[in-house]
Write a protein that holds these residues in place. Structure first.
Motif, PDB file in Angstrom:
ATOM      1  N   LYS A 194       0.459  -0.989  -0.293  1.00 21.05           N
ATOM      2  CA  LYS A 194       0.404  -0.043  -0.049  1.00 21.05           C
ATOM      3  C   LYS A 194       1.385   1.081   0.081  1.00 21.05           C
ATOM      4  O   LYS A 194       1.514   1.475   1.378  1.00 21.05           O
ATOM      5  CB  LYS A 194      -1.096   0.197   0.909  1.00 21.05           C
ATOM      6  N   LYS A 195       0.495   2.255  -1.172  1.00 17.96           N
ATOM      7  CA  LYS A 195       1.288   3.374  -0.739  1.00 17.96           C
ATOM      8  C   LYS A 195       0.821   4.569  -0.557  1.00 17.96           C
ATOM      9  O   LYS A 195      -0.651   4.716  -0.708  1.00 17.96           O
ATOM     10  CB  LYS A 195       1.743   3.281  -2.460  1.00 17.96           C
ATOM     11  N   LEU A 196       1.116   5.049  -0.169  1.00 14.94           N
ATOM     12  CA  LEU A 196       0.578   6.777  -0.035  1.00 14.94           C
ATOM     13  C   LEU A 196      -0.253   7.105  -1.217  1.00 14.94           C
ATOM     14  O   LEU A 196      -1.327   7.567  -1.020  1.00 14.94           O
ATOM     15  CB  LEU A 196       1.760   8.031   0.325  1.00 14.94           C
ATOM     16  N   ILE A 197       0.584   7.218  -1.947  1.00 15.49           N
ATOM     17  CA  ILE A 197       0.606   7.908  -3.484  1.00 15.49           C
ATOM     18  C   ILE A 197      -0.179   6.580  -4.526  1.00 15.49           C
ATOM     19  O   ILE A 197       1.362   5.721  -4.499  1.00 15.49           O
ATOM     20  CB  ILE A 197       1.566   8.653  -3.865  1.00 15.49           C
ATOM     21  N   LYS A 239      11.843  -7.530  -0.111  1.00 14.30           N
ATOM     22  CA  LYS A 239      12.343  -6.090   0.819  1.00 14.30           C
ATOM     23  C   LYS A 239      12.537  -6.678   2.082  1.00 14.30           C
ATOM     24  O   LYS A 239      14.215  -5.703   2.081  1.00 14.30           O
ATOM     25  CB  LYS A 239      11.173  -5.558   0.909  1.00 14.30           C
ATOM     26  N   SER A 278      17.055  -2.110   8.093  1.00 13.41           N
ATOM     27  CA  SER A 278      16.171  -2.470   9.691  1.00 13.41           C
ATOM     28  C   SER A 278      16.026  -3.816   9.972  1.00 13.41           C
ATOM     29  O   SER A 278      16.238  -4.354  11.747  1.00 13.41           O
ATOM     30  CB  SER A 278      15.461  -1.680   9.694  1.00 13.41           C
ATOM     31  N   SER A 336      13.464   2.465  17.109  1.00 19.10           N
ATOM     32  CA  SER A 336      11.824   2.063  16.981  1.00 19.10           C
ATOM     33  C   SER A 336      12.717   0.118  16.061  1.00 19.10           C
ATOM     34  O   SER A 336      11.179  -0.133  15.669  1.00 19.10           O
ATOM     35  CB  SER A 336      10.649   2.671  15.644  1.00 19.10           C
ATOM     36  N   TYR A 395       6.334  -3.389  14.486  1.00 13.08           N
ATOM     37  CA  TYR A 395       5.170  -3.031  15.111  1.00 13.08           C
ATOM     38  C   TYR A 395       4.705  -1.795  14.850  1.00 13.08           C
ATOM     39  O   TYR A 395       3.841  -0.675  14.122  1.00 13.08           O
ATOM     40  CB  TYR A 395       5.101  -2.973  16.760  1.00 13.08           C
ATOM     41  N   GLN A 396       6.004  -1.667  14.637  1.00 14.53           N
ATOM     42  CA  GLN A 396       6.078   0.163  14.169  1.00 14.53           C
ATOM     43  C   GLN A 396       5.767   0.464  12.349  1.00 14.53           C
ATOM     44  O   GLN A 396       4.857   1.611  12.208  1.00 14.53           O
ATOM     45  CB  GLN A 396       7.966   0.484  13.931  1.00 14.53           C
ATOM     46  N   PHE A 454       1.623  -0.280  12.954  1.00 16.81           N
ATOM     47  CA  PHE A 454       0.768   0.711  14.082  1.00 16.81           C
ATOM     48  C   PHE A 454       0.989   2.041  14.156  1.00 16.81           C
ATOM     49  O   PHE A 454       0.289   3.333  14.074  1.00 16.81           O
ATOM     50  CB  PHE A 454       0.547   0.158  14.892  1.00 16.81           C
ATOM     51  N   ALA A 455       2.355   2.835  13.740  1.00 16.36           N
ATOM     52  CA  ALA A 455       2.771   3.964  13.373  1.00 16.36           C
ATOM     53  C   ALA A 455       2.897   4.051  12.348  1.00 16.36           C
ATOM     54  O   ALA A 455       2.122   5.601  11.403  1.00 16.36           O
ATOM     55  CB  ALA A 455       4.202   4.387  14.138  1.00 16.36           C
ATOM     56  N   LEU A 456       3.327   3.309  10.963  1.00 14.26           N
ATOM     57  CA  LEU A 456       3.276   3.880   9.843  1.00 14.26           C
ATOM     58  C   LEU A 456       2.691   3.784   9.374  1.00 14.26           C
ATOM     59  O   LEU A 456       2.497   3.672   8.065  1.00 14.26           O
ATOM     60  CB  LEU A 456       4.750   3.697   9.374  1.00 14.26           C
ATOM     61  N   ALA A 457       1.485   2.777   9.550  1.00 12.65           N
ATOM     62  CA  ALA A 457       0.059   2.451   8.783  1.00 12.65           C
ATOM     63  C   ALA A 457       0.285   1.480   7.987  1.00 12.65           C
ATOM     64  O   ALA A 457       0.047   1.119   6.690  1.00 12.65           O
ATOM     65  CB  ALA A 457      -1.144   3.290   8.312  1.00 12.65           C
ATOM     66  N   ASN A 458       0.940   0.872   7.692  1.00  8.15           N
ATOM     67  CA  ASN A 458       2.266   0.067   6.645  1.00  8.15           C
ATOM     68  C   ASN A 458       1.589  -1.582   6.752  1.00  8.15           C
ATOM     69  O   ASN A 458       2.788  -2.102   7.037  1.00  8.15           O
ATOM     70  CB  ASN A 458       3.707   0.809   5.903  1.00  8.15           C
ATOM     71  N   PHE A 459       0.882  -2.120   7.660  1.00  6.09           N
ATOM     72  CA  PHE A 459       0.340  -3.344   7.533  1.00  6.09           C
ATOM     73  C   PHE A 459       0.727  -4.333   6.479  1.00  6.09           C
ATOM     74  O   PHE A 459       1.197  -5.428   6.420  1.00  6.09           O
ATOM     75  CB  PHE A 459      -1.261  -3.197   7.768  1.00  6.09           C
TER      76      PHE A 459
END
Lengths: 313, 453
Positions: free
Chosen positions: A61-64, A77, A83, A263, A272-273, A276-281
């Motif tokens: 899912k991309k923001l754009i 990836k 990380s 993080s 988790y980050q 829940f923080a970056l909305a990248n489920f």
């Protein structure tokens, strides 16, 4: 209920194949009914979320541009993501240091408690086990304060000798700070498992050994430890799975040292980050499954190596 | 006995199945209630027959603000919950956005997060819901910070004009006058250290918004974004100004002049209380936060004072902002118009505003308060009666020009935290840290489908 009894009463007399088939069917049904409660919970709370996470992990899912099917791209990836890789390397290193330490501490305490019989045994056993009864979150908060330069006792203790206390929440020492918290929390629990296994050994063996001239050390090393190897392997597997999924303690201590504990400190925290923080489920799910893969490989390799020595699984 | 087993089992199964099912249903029910219903309010709703709007917020005097609103309003009532401060709340909101349910109708968010949620279409443009009635209540700069293009995504509540809070007692003891430039700041820090004094300040890894503000002060323009072209974003995190600011603070750390303690932690607050840091570079809401955390009480009363933020070029002073928040209407609001009414009305009545600024909980953006002589001339107790608003904060707020924030604020701030940590460890220079940050964030932007420029 009465109805059921009346209905089933003639069952013993009629033995035609048709009825027998019915009986078998009913017995099958009974089996499923018994499995049912567990099965429903298992499917609804474990299999379904896992399947859904796996499904999510195949999308991006991309923001754009929105959501698109990318098949295994998220996994590709993950395994090139610094990380994720550094987090995984951290938990592997952490396992290599903390697991042997926990087991040595647990084993030593279990052997002592098993060898010594006094009024204190029961009390000590309880005290050693107590940290496990404290929720990990509370334990982490407590250690966070113990490590604190302003509130903790370390400053006072080291101050008596005119030394500066080590900062266990700093980048260099956080590893050992966490090793300490985990060992404190889990050694008592493993001790109980080992102690139970020791209690299960037939005392006649000790008597025989003593008659053959074995001392306390020899009994411990040659009889007790070999006989509790299955229990040792069991706690090794427990601790391996637990440590690779390291999350609670660093996540809590992060509130005190966000700079040191980033993080993406451990793979679970990174997942988790992402979710829940970056909305990248999607990517978060992929990381969870990638971590699951690492845990599976680690545990499977371990079980394979020790396949002849264990009596469980 | 044996024959009873089937029946008993059947009952058992049914019972277990019921038990197994019901937590799920209850769970779902209560989630919905905390999101859109009104059963989990922290406040009590006085007018039960009116429609209810749910909201999240964390102002320390929120209870009073909500009570004032509910008392004065005859159209709508607010059901308020505090789900955590800053990131805690954003994580919950983000999860509710992904889930498509569970978000409140109105949410308090810091202005720098508005683009992050706006780009996910989770905020509502409230311009058509009575914007004209309140337009004159706020300055143009305040409206700019809550707008994306022409659309308005929040009602400004408080601002964060920055200044230098310092300990008068320490400055007197070591014979230091408040530095006017960053060069003087370093000299003063050195002077204090040479005389055996405490650290002069703190450069924390976990306050990326502050670091960003300090970079902007030197002339950095981290993001340029035109909502007419939503897929294109300008990212410039490694210009000379950004590098200089990181190098400046890394230098102070290296010389032992400032600490590296994470802020908003008990450790940091106890340091502030014990006079471990001579200055605290922070925003106008800081006194309220510090007071709430127990600073400036007892024998510490009146030890603090405030001076304007040190400048790079005193001839061309630049004022910056840290934090500042707004009330936004979420796209999950069932009745956006009603929610907008609550957003416009909350914290806009005189009583709440006065309570807020008297206790230094907010630096109001509402002109009714900002232009109120009582506010401007207030002798602030925390600063030992100094007229902090008149001398420092109001001029700083008036000179603030506004900033364009990024639509991936959380990622940018996390990445910054990582680089500042590396800076503390000494493994990179400020310039390298800025370059890595640029690469990191630009890659993320690309991954998210933006064309980075």
């Amino acid at each position: 209920m009465t109805l059921l009894i009346e209905n089933s009463a003639p069952r013993t007399q009629e033995k035609t194949p048709r009825i027998r088939g019915k009986v078998r069917l009913r017995e099958h049904l009974m089996g499923w009914l018994f499995v049912g409660p567990f099965g429903i919970v298992f499917l609804a709370l474990l299999i379904a979320p896992l399947a859904y996470a796996l499904y999510l992990s195949l999308f991006q899912k991309k923001l754009i541009g929105g959501t698109s099917f990318v098949f295994l791209d998220n996994y590709a990836k993950a395994f090139t993501d610094p990380s994720f890789l550094s987090g995984s390397w951290f938990v592997i290193r952490f396992s290599l240091v903390s697991i042997p330490l926990q087991i040595i501490v647990a084993l030593a305490m279990a052997l002592i408690l098993d060898g010594v019989t006094s009024l204190f045994t029961r009390f000590s056993r309880l005290m050693i086990f107590l940290p496990y009864a404290i929720p990990t979150v509370i334990g982490a908060v407590m250690w966070g304060f113990l490590y604190s330069k302003s509130f903790g006792p370390l400053t006072d203790i080291f101050g008596m000798f005119g030394a500066t206390p080590p900062d266990f929440l700093s980048g260099n020492l956080i590893f050992y700070g966490l090793v300490n918290v985990v060992t404190w929390q889990w050694a008592g629990y493993y001790m109980i498992i080992l102690y139970a296994a020791l209690q299960g050994i037939d005392p006649a063996l000790y008597e025989a050994a003593r008659m053959d001239g074995a001392g306390k050390w020899q009994i411990a090393l040659r009889i007790k430890i070999p006989l509790i190897v299955p229990a040792l392997l069991l706690i090794l597997v427990f601790s391996l799975i637990g440590t690779l999924q390291f999350f609670n303690e660093p996540q809590i201590l992060r509130f005190l040292a966000a700079g040191t504990i980033s993080s993406d400190f451990t793979p679970n925290m990174y997942a988790y980050q992402q979710a829940f923080a970056l909305a990248n489920f999607n990517y978060g799910s992929a990381i969870s499954f990638a971590l699951g893969g690492i845990v599976f490989v680690g545990v499977y390799a371990f079980l394979f190596i020790t396949r002849k020595r264990r009596s469980f699984l | 006995m044996k024959k009873r087993l089937p029946a008993a089992a059947a009952i058992l199964v049914t019972a277990t199945a019921l038990v197994a099912c019901s937590p799920g249903e209850q769970g779902g029910g209560s989630t919905a209630a905390s999101g859109n219903g009104a059963s989990n309010c922290t406040n009590t709703i006085p007018k039960k027959n009116l429609p209810v709007v749910t909201m999240w917020g964390w102002y320390p005097n929120m209870q009073l603000v909500v009570d004032n609103f509910n008392k004065q309003n005859g159209e709508v009532q607010v059901c308020w919950t505090n789900v955590g401060q800053g990131s805690d709340e954003y994580d919950k909101f983000q999860t509710a956005i992904s889930a498509g349910t569970g978000a409140p109708d109105v949410i308090m968010i810091e202005m720098d997060r508005i683009p992050t949620f706006q780009i996910q279409k989770s905020l509502v443009d409230i311009k058509k819901y009575g914007f004209d009635r309140v337009k004159a209540d706020y300055g143009d700069g305040a409206w700019k910070d809550v707008s994306v293009g022409d659309a308005v995504y929040g009602v400004p509540v408080d601002g964060g004009p920055m200044a230098m809070i310092y300990r008068k007692d320490l400055f007197e003891k070591y014979d230091i006058t408040p530095p006017k430039t960053w060069a003087e700041y370093e000299q003063a820090a050195q002077k204090m250290k040479d005389a055996g004094g405490p650290q002069f300040g703190d450069f924390a890894a976990n306050v990326s918004a502050l670091t960003m503000a300090l970079q902007i002060q030197k002339g950095a323009v981290p993001f340029t974004y035109d909502p007419a072209q939503p897929s294109s974003i300008g990212i410039k995190l490694n210009d000379q100004a950004s590098k200089d600011v990181l190098d400046y603070w890394a230098g102070l750390v290296k010389k032992g002049l400032v600490g590296t303690q994470d802020q908003f932690t008990p450790e940091y607050i106890s340091g502030v209380i014990n006079g471990k840091y001579a200055t605290y570079i922070s925003a106008a809401w800081a006194p309220g936060y510090l007071t709430g955390a127990g600073v400036g009480k007892g024998e510490d009363t009146g030890k603090f004072a405030v001076a304007p933020l040190p400048q790079w070029d005193p001839a061309n002073p630049v004022q910056v902002n840290w934090g500042g928040s707004a009330f936004s209407v979420t796209s999950q609001a069932k009745n956006p118009e009603l929610a907008a009414k609550a957003a416009y009305g909350l914290y806009a009545d005189k009583e709440s505003l006065t309570q807020g600024w008297t206790n230094q909980i907010i630096f109001p953006l509402n002109l009714k308060a900002l232009n109120d002589p009582a506010f401007v001339d207030l002798k602030v107790a925390f600063f030992d009666g100094q007229q902090a608003n008149k001398e420092v904060y109001v001029p700083a707020a008036n000179a603030y020009k506004g900033v364009t924030y990024s639509p991936f604020g959380q990622y940018y701030f996390d990445a910054m935290t990582k680089q500042v940590t590396a800076l503390h460890e000494g493994s990179v220079t400020g310039a390298q840290a800025a370059d890595r940050l640029q690469e990191d964030v630009a890659n993320y932007a690309k991954e998210q489908g933006f064309t980075a420029q």
